[in-house]
Design a protein around this motif. Structure first.
Motif, short mmCIF file in Angstrom:
data_model
loop_
_atom_site.label_atom_id
_atom_site.label_comp_id
_atom_site.label_asym_id
_atom_site.label_seq_id
_atom_site.Cartn_x
_atom_site.Cartn_y
_atom_site.Cartn_z
N LEU A 277 0.86 -1.19 0.00
CA LEU A 277 0.00 0.00 0.00
C LEU A 277 0.90 1.24 0.00
N VAL A 278 1.17 1.75 -1.20
CA VAL A 278 2.08 2.89 -1.37
C VAL A 278 1.36 3.98 -2.14
N THR A 279 1.38 5.19 -1.61
CA THR A 279 0.84 6.37 -2.29
C THR A 279 2.00 7.24 -2.73
N LEU A 280 2.04 7.57 -4.02
CA LEU A 280 3.10 8.42 -4.57
C LEU A 280 2.50 9.76 -4.95
N ALA A 281 3.03 10.83 -4.35
CA ALA A 281 2.58 12.19 -4.65
C ALA A 281 3.72 12.96 -5.31
N ARG A 282 3.57 13.32 -6.56
CA ARG A 282 4.56 14.11 -7.29
C ARG A 282 4.13 15.58 -7.22
N VAL A 283 5.00 16.43 -6.72
CA VAL A 283 4.64 17.82 -6.46
C VAL A 283 5.40 18.73 -7.40
N GLU A 284 4.71 19.41 -8.27
CA GLU A 284 5.33 20.34 -9.22
C GLU A 284 5.96 21.51 -8.44
N GLY A 285 7.21 21.81 -8.77
CA GLY A 285 7.91 22.93 -8.14
C GLY A 285 8.63 22.59 -6.85
#
Length: 339
Positions: A277-285
């Motif tokens: 159970l892995v959540t990946l959040a890619r954040v611009e900037g």
């Protein structure tokens, strides 16, 4: 020392360099949090780093979570004059640091904790905590990784080229110094002494980092190989990454808006090897430490963390105002059968 914070020195077993300690840091409080969510956080920093992100403590405490940070052996507040900064030969060595800190906050091996535990690690600290959580199932309730160093910057090809010579040097001269490829661009983007906004202690976070040792880098390669084979972390994992990387070969204004330390694409591919159970959040900037990004980017980071925490972390809801004698009281939110 950070204003409003206190620290406790944790003695560890001496090594070949003599005295070794870790340092636990927390907010100095005369009164408990206005709302106690029944959860503790332990934060671990990255390479050439230490805890100074007081705004991260503010975020967690705003959720009613008790925040603690750990300066590992031979980093930050734990460095002694006789130490080779950051030197270890096995990442498992940090188990002693982590256990000492967890015992102080009521989550030791022999404790029966009544509070939830969230671990949070940045960069190398993210690699260390990922491996520790995999080896110690049932100890933590959730894991938050801020740009974890899960893959070498040049990926598998680079490791194949470098690893044989690094391991040979590690066997012959473990504390010798490797060529320093850190040109100081990340610190330039972060430090208020240069183009950034954050006050860094140059003794604990030097502009061009420390000269890495072959034994330390061999230990990192071992950790990357374990992640590549796949871990079985048994708790929810949140991974926060910048949307883009900028290779640190020459200065660019993009380094104010990208990760100039890690290859985020390589790390992103590795995240799916952590657990079920892995959540990946890619954040611009976002920068390498996403919490040090520009204010509007940090707002996105806090939003992503808050949403994930409220879904997966074992926060205890505030006690409701008693509307009637039969008003229900909400309790813990749990998963995977832990209680």
């Amino acid at each position: 020392m950070l204003p409003g914070f206190e620290r406790r020195t944790l003695p560890l077993a001496p090594d070949f360099e003599g005295e070794v300690v870790a340092t636990l840091v927390r907010r100095r409080r005369d009164e408990p949090l206005p709302h106690d969510a029944g959860v503790d956080v332990l934060y671990v920093h990255g390479w050439t780093d230490y805890f100074f992100q007081t705004h991260l403590a503010d975020f967690w405490e705003g959720l009613g979570v008790r925040f603690h940070a750990l300066d590992l052996r031979k980093y930050g507040r734990s460095i002694r004059p006789h130490h080779t900064p950051g030197f270890i030969t096995r990442l498992e060595t940090y188990d002693e640091d982590l256990e000492a800190a967890l015992a102080q906050i009521g989550h030791g091996e022999s404790d029966r904790p009544t509070r939830g535990l969230v671990l949070m690690g940045h960069s190398t600290g993210g690699l260390v905590l990922s491996l520790w959580t995999d080896r110690h199932p049932g100890r933590a309730d959730a894991l938050v990784l801020n740009s974890p160093w899960l893959e070498f910057q040049t990926r598998k090809v680079g490791r194949r080229v470098l690893e044989p010579s690094v391991r040979a040097q590690a066997a012959l001269a473990p504390r010798s110094q490797l060529v320093n490829v850190d040109l100081g661009y990340y610190v330039r983007a972060v430090s208020s002494r240069q183009d950034g906004s954050w006050e860094l202690d140059p003794a604990w976070h030097p502009d061009e980092g420390w000269r890495a040792t072959p034994a330390w880098l061999a230990a990192i390669f071992d950790g990357h190989e374990q992640v590549a084979r796949g871990l079985s972390i048994d708790v929810p994992v949140l991974v926060l990454l910048s949307a883009r990387s900028t290779p640190p070969v020459r200065w660019s204004e993009d380094m104010h808006r990208t990760d100039s330390v890690l290859d985020v694409e390589g790390v992103a591919r590795r995240t799916m090897r952590l657990g079920r159970l892995v959540t990946l959040a890619r954040v611009e900037g976002a920068l390498h430490d996403v919490t040090l990004s520009a204010p509007e980017v940090r707002d996105v980071v806090w939003q992503e963390m808050r949403r994930w925490v409220r879904t997966y972390a074992p926060l205890r809801a505030p006690e409701p105002e008693p509307a009637s004698p039969t008003a229900p009281v909400r309790g813990w939110r749990r998963w995977f059968g832990r209680s």
